[in-house]
Design a protein around this motif. Sequence first.
Motif, PDB file in Angstrom:
ATOM      1  N   ASP A  86       8.111 -12.947   1.760  1.00  0.00           N
ATOM      2  CA  ASP A  86       7.079 -14.202   1.942  1.00  0.00           C
ATOM      3  C   ASP A  86       5.836 -13.646   2.661  1.00  0.00           C
ATOM      4  O   ASP A  86       4.785 -14.461   2.810  1.00  0.00           O
ATOM      5  N   VAL A  87       5.849 -12.523   2.971  1.00  0.00           N
ATOM      6  CA  VAL A  87       4.516 -11.912   3.541  1.00  0.00           C
ATOM      7  C   VAL A  87       3.351 -12.128   2.440  1.00  0.00           C
ATOM      8  O   VAL A  87       2.257 -12.211   3.024  1.00  0.00           O
ATOM      9  N   PHE A  88       3.681 -12.001   1.458  1.00  0.00           N
ATOM     10  CA  PHE A  88       2.768 -12.124   0.338  1.00  0.00           C
ATOM     11  C   PHE A  88       2.215 -13.367   0.054  1.00  0.00           C
ATOM     12  O   PHE A  88       1.076 -13.589  -0.382  1.00  0.00           O
ATOM     13  N   SER A  89       3.021 -14.397   0.459  1.00  0.00           N
ATOM     14  CA  SER A  89       2.375 -15.749   0.556  1.00  0.00           C
ATOM     15  C   SER A  89       1.658 -16.401   1.667  1.00  0.00           C
ATOM     16  O   SER A  89       1.018 -17.389   1.795  1.00  0.00           O
ATOM     17  N   LEU A  90       1.179 -15.350   2.602  1.00  0.00           N
ATOM     18  CA  LEU A  90       0.394 -15.373   3.772  1.00  0.00           C
ATOM     19  C   LEU A  90      -1.164 -15.050   3.169  1.00  0.00           C
ATOM     20  O   LEU A  90      -1.348 -14.185   2.366  1.00  0.00           O
ATOM     21  N   THR A  91      -2.225 -15.661   3.800  1.00  0.00           N
ATOM     22  CA  THR A  91      -3.540 -14.814   3.650  1.00  0.00           C
ATOM     23  C   THR A  91      -3.517 -13.737   4.491  1.00  0.00           C
ATOM     24  O   THR A  91      -2.943 -13.533   5.484  1.00  0.00           O
ATOM     25  N   VAL A  92      -4.670 -12.877   4.176  1.00  0.00           N
ATOM     26  CA  VAL A  92      -4.763 -11.619   5.141  1.00  0.00           C
ATOM     27  C   VAL A  92      -5.373 -12.046   6.486  1.00  0.00           C
ATOM     28  O   VAL A  92      -4.936 -11.621   7.430  1.00  0.00           O
ATOM     29  N   GLN A  93      -5.763 -13.374   6.706  1.00  0.00           N
ATOM     30  CA  GLN A  93      -6.240 -13.866   7.912  1.00  0.00           C
ATOM     31  C   GLN A  93      -5.108 -14.147   8.777  1.00  0.00           C
ATOM     32  O   GLN A  93      -5.160 -14.103   9.946  1.00  0.00           O
ATOM     33  N   GLU A  94      -4.070 -14.945   7.779  1.00  0.00           N
ATOM     34  CA  GLU A  94      -2.730 -15.284   8.892  1.00  0.00           C
ATOM     35  C   GLU A  94      -1.810 -14.137   9.044  1.00  0.00           C
ATOM     36  O   GLU A  94      -1.333 -14.223  10.084  1.00  0.00           O
ATOM     37  N   LEU A  95      -1.919 -13.176   8.084  1.00  0.00           N
ATOM     38  CA  LEU A  95      -1.142 -11.744   8.488  1.00  0.00           C
ATOM     39  C   LEU A  95      -1.912 -11.167   9.596  1.00  0.00           C
ATOM     40  O   LEU A  95      -1.127 -10.708  10.733  1.00  0.00           O
ATOM     41  N   ARG A  96      -3.022 -11.091   9.719  1.00  0.00           N
ATOM     42  CA  ARG A  96      -3.767 -10.534  11.001  1.00  0.00           C
ATOM     43  C   ARG A  96      -3.221 -11.354  12.165  1.00  0.00           C
ATOM     44  O   ARG A  96      -3.203 -10.844  13.364  1.00  0.00           O
ATOM     45  N   GLY A  97      -3.552 -12.539  12.216  1.00  0.00           N
ATOM     46  CA  GLY A  97      -3.082 -13.338  13.373  1.00  0.00           C
ATOM     47  C   GLY A  97      -1.649 -13.310  13.698  1.00  0.00           C
ATOM     48  O   GLY A  97      -1.457 -13.545  15.118  1.00  0.00           O
ATOM     49  N   CYS A  98      -0.748 -12.937  12.827  1.00  0.00           N
ATOM     50  CA  CYS A  98       0.550 -12.620  13.344  1.00  0.00           C
ATOM     51  C   CYS A  98       0.735 -11.468  14.465  1.00  0.00           C
ATOM     52  O   CYS A  98       1.689 -11.297  15.229  1.00  0.00           O
ATOM     53  N   TYR A  99      -0.421 -10.761  14.358  1.00  0.00           N
ATOM     54  CA  TYR A  99      -0.593  -9.509  15.356  1.00  0.00           C
ATOM     55  C   TYR A  99      -1.540  -9.458  16.335  1.00  0.00           C
ATOM     56  O   TYR A  99      -2.009  -8.734  17.318  1.00  0.00           O
ATOM     57  N   GLU A 100      -2.224 -10.698  16.194  1.00  0.00           N
ATOM     58  CA  GLU A 100      -3.401 -11.006  17.252  1.00  0.00           C
ATOM     59  C   GLU A 100      -3.263 -12.172  18.075  1.00  0.00           C
ATOM     60  O   GLU A 100      -4.359 -12.811  18.478  1.00  0.00           O
ATOM     61  N   GLY A 101      -1.967 -12.723  18.096  1.00  0.00           N
ATOM     62  CA  GLY A 101      -1.716 -13.723  19.043  1.00  0.00           C
ATOM     63  C   GLY A 101      -2.110 -15.091  18.566  1.00  0.00           C
ATOM     64  O   GLY A 101      -1.873 -15.891  19.508  1.00  0.00           O
ATOM     65  N   ALA A 102      -1.899 -15.422  17.195  1.00  0.00           N
ATOM     66  CA  ALA A 102      -2.080 -16.614  16.657  1.00  0.00           C
ATOM     67  C   ALA A 102      -0.981 -17.196  16.676  1.00  0.00           C
ATOM     68  O   ALA A 102       0.361 -16.826  16.785  1.00  0.00           O
ATOM     69  N   ASP A 103      -0.924 -18.771  16.648  1.00  0.00           N
ATOM     70  CA  ASP A 103       0.102 -19.432  16.571  1.00  0.00           C
ATOM     71  C   ASP A 103       0.898 -19.281  15.271  1.00  0.00           C
ATOM     72  O   ASP A 103       0.570 -19.584  14.096  1.00  0.00           O
ATOM     73  N   THR A 104       2.120 -18.946  15.341  1.00  0.00           N
ATOM     74  CA  THR A 104       2.874 -18.783  13.835  1.00  0.00           C
ATOM     75  C   THR A 104       3.951 -19.826  13.597  1.00  0.00           C
ATOM     76  O   THR A 104       4.767 -19.546  12.441  1.00  0.00           O
ATOM     77  N   ALA A 105       4.201 -20.861  14.114  1.00  0.00           N
ATOM     78  CA  ALA A 105       5.122 -21.699  14.319  1.00  0.00           C
ATOM     79  C   ALA A 105       5.054 -22.309  12.926  1.00  0.00           C
ATOM     80  O   ALA A 105       6.209 -22.728  12.393  1.00  0.00           O
ATOM     81  N   GLY A 106       3.916 -22.915  12.210  1.00  0.00           N
ATOM     82  CA  GLY A 106       4.265 -23.506  11.038  1.00  0.00           C
ATOM     83  C   GLY A 106       4.020 -22.500   9.602  1.00  0.00           C
ATOM     84  O   GLY A 106       4.121 -22.965   8.668  1.00  0.00           O
ATOM     85  N   LEU A 107       4.302 -21.084   9.988  1.00  0.00           N
ATOM     86  CA  LEU A 107       4.067 -20.264   8.789  1.00  0.00           C
ATOM     87  C   LEU A 107       5.195 -20.378   7.799  1.00  0.00           C
ATOM     88  O   LEU A 107       5.030 -20.388   6.469  1.00  0.00           O
TER      89      LEU A 107
END
Length: 914
Positions: free
Chosen positions: A731-752
């Motif tokens: 499933d990680v490949f269905s994320l964008t690179v911005q979303e992947l970065r957000g997972c490690y930079e404090g972004a909200d991941t609730a809807g991924l």
Amino acid sequence: MGVDDLQVLGPWTDPATFAALAGGKARGLYTLHNGGFRVPDWAVLGTDVFDRFLIETDTDVDLAALVVKVTSSDDLATALAAGAELRAAIVAAPLPPTVLELIGDAYDRLGVSAIAVRSSALVEDGLGHSYAGQFDSFLNVNGVDAVAGRVRDCWASAFSDRSIRYAFAHGQPRAAAIAVVLQRLIAARASGVMFTANPITGATDELVVSAVYGLGEGLVSGAVDADSVVVDKSTGTVLETTVGDKDRTYAPVGEQGYAVLEVEQQQRERTVLADAELAELVEWGRKLEADIGAPQDIEWAIDVDGLWLLQSRPITTAVGEGAARGAVLRGAGEVVADDEQRIWDNSNIIESFSGITSPLTYTTAADIYGRVYHGYAKSLRVPAEQLRQTDRWTPVLLGYFHGRVYYNLLHWYRMVGIAPGYPLNRKVLEAALGVDEPLPDEIAKTLRPYTFRTPLARLRSRGVTTVIYVRRVFGIDDMVERFMAEFYRVYDEYDALDYSTLTGEQAYAAYRKVDRDLVERWGSLLVLDAILLTCTGLMYLLTKLLLPKAPEWFLYAVVGPGADVESAEPARAMTELAQFVRTDPELVSLINSTPPEQIYDALGDHAELRGRVEAYIDRYGYRSLDELKLETPDLREDPASLFIMLRSAIGRVGEAAQHSRGAEADEYLDANLRGFRRRIYERLRGKVNRSAAHRERLRFCRTRAFGMVKRMIRVMGRDLVARGVIDEFGDVFSLTVQELRGCYEGADTAGLRELVAARKAQRARDAELVAPARFVTTGATFGRAELARQGWVPVADTPAATVGTVLPGTPSASGLVEGNAVVVDEPRDVAGGILVAYRTDPGWVAALPSASALVIERGSPLTHVAIVARELGVPTVVQVKDLTKKIRPGMRIRVDGTNGTVTVLSEGDLRNET
């Protein structure tokens, strides 16, 4: 009528009072009613009724103090504990007489028995967060006593675990007070939701309708598989219909609640909505969005009296971040004027990103392209003002349509204009990209990378750029060597890491450092591509001047990176491995008869072969088929593809190798060009060959870098699974690179999770479409209907070519071969046949020793595999239009690499003239 100072709210209430007391869900009803839409009768018990309950309720528990504790605590555990105590107290406490009287008043206003009781918190249905599903609603409630009980349940749901957790997770306020909507229940034949913008792609030119039989409870709960229809908003054209497995329906029954009933098979197989019903619903959706001025999430129902709108809220995932996500799934995310055109061409981009490409790969590539070409312009001393202008188009050099990657072609012409020699360089660019339709001169001449305030400023800047460019032409050899030394310093450091012990955070930190270091250095090296374009163009002109009668194959044979080019090493190593296997019949049998995915484990009794295989993987383990696609495992992760190529190579060992045309080119030169003119020609030839060799070395570095990044992303993917952000590693490949970065930079991941599921479903639908080689869009809002008119249609049967058909292409490596066509989408089991492919990528090089000839539908003579095929002497024709539609597996064909043709032969018309 009111009770003391309390009053029932409704369409009659003044806007200020309603906004202050009615809550989010009620605000939507107020808007619908005042907009003239057909809404079932409704009334609202405002938040002041809940406040009165808190004050007048006779209980030992201080309800107001508990509300404060729930809403103000910074500790989740404390808030959850207070919420549990508050809910229990609300459900147990008797309702004050004033509150009971007001509930009765509101219920009587509706004049019916069966109603819906819905929560309407102040925080609900906002522009940023909807709180959808966090509070309770109840259907088919009959009688004032039952209604009073459900009102109390709605109040209690404001302090549920799920609503408190939602608020903490999203950094949003917790519900402090809650209103309740009472609404006449529609005995629905059909119901559902409509989004006036596509919540999956973010496309604002589409509506998405979901529909089920009966009440909408089955859709909301996920218990019923709904029909889903995507509609072009401007035309009403149905773009996509998915018929759900509607085996159940929810219907009102008894005094309260609903029953789950079985749907007849005949109903399951047809769509819930008739065409006229869908058209009416779409028209209402368009009007409502226009009235409100923002995309809406609308609940609707149809009964014997027709269509009703039950509620409406802003879409919180289709605009803002959703629009950015839409750019991931369609187009390039570029701001374009309504009448401005963009040309999309897949040319040889499919050598790198073939077929369906993951969002992570596309967004990573687009991000890198933007930054390195910015760095390229900066390295040529483009002034700061003009450099800022390039930032409008360098980030959108690529586009993404239905999962496929395309060149945003006009911007590539702009990129070529950064260096001197644009008229010549753009012609070579067209050959290098393999575009079928060169851009008309009247358009190409207008495509400037940037503009200047005055002609003098332009002359000054172009003079500086030209001087630096000329210096780079003569100093490129040293530049490349310095880069290679720095690259391998970084590569060796990170390749030596033990990735099995890294945490997700450590892998992400390494990824960001490598990304910054290498991209920063890579920009200045892109001048090599410009130098190669210039020198190749000069070589072409010089050949036409000095050797006007040279055959077409000559120019491709006279230049090249050399037979010892580093990127051909895997193919040579594969041939050596095949030669070793051929010496032992038992090994040949093992490789040929064992499923490829099982061979590696079966090598336990063959120590020497296992050692050779491990040495190959140790040296070339970063390689893979589709090696620039992050989702494709490399040989270290999945060695099966190594054995597929080894099996094919075994069948070719011992056969006469195809001779390279390079020797013939030298003979032609010896016979037709001498003296001073020959020395000039050889000087330029040497420059082109060295530049080509440097380019192949850099591409090999790129392959290594992507292999290294793959390992880092795989650590992060498994970490995200362990953290519960995604469900499975892939499933990680269905994320964008911005979303992947957000997972490690404090972004909200609730809807991924939901986003990934939607993208995977979309990928399956995209795979069923034919991807045109080239198409045009106008403006920024083009829908699927427009794309369909330009070739994005479901795969249709295309008649195979008949005997005698000659398919023209571009000669790339000379020679004449006849044999059976092996049509493949990855290098496998060619075993001496003619390899026929829509596209190739650098990972196909290892399969070349197994092919008697190579024919590619897309690409150019300057693509990686075509270059290596010439060095290995494999006859090759590229740019054969509709090749894979017309040539079927097993067809007997003749490949003429000298004249660039593919001829379909009859069964008995096969001979070999290599």
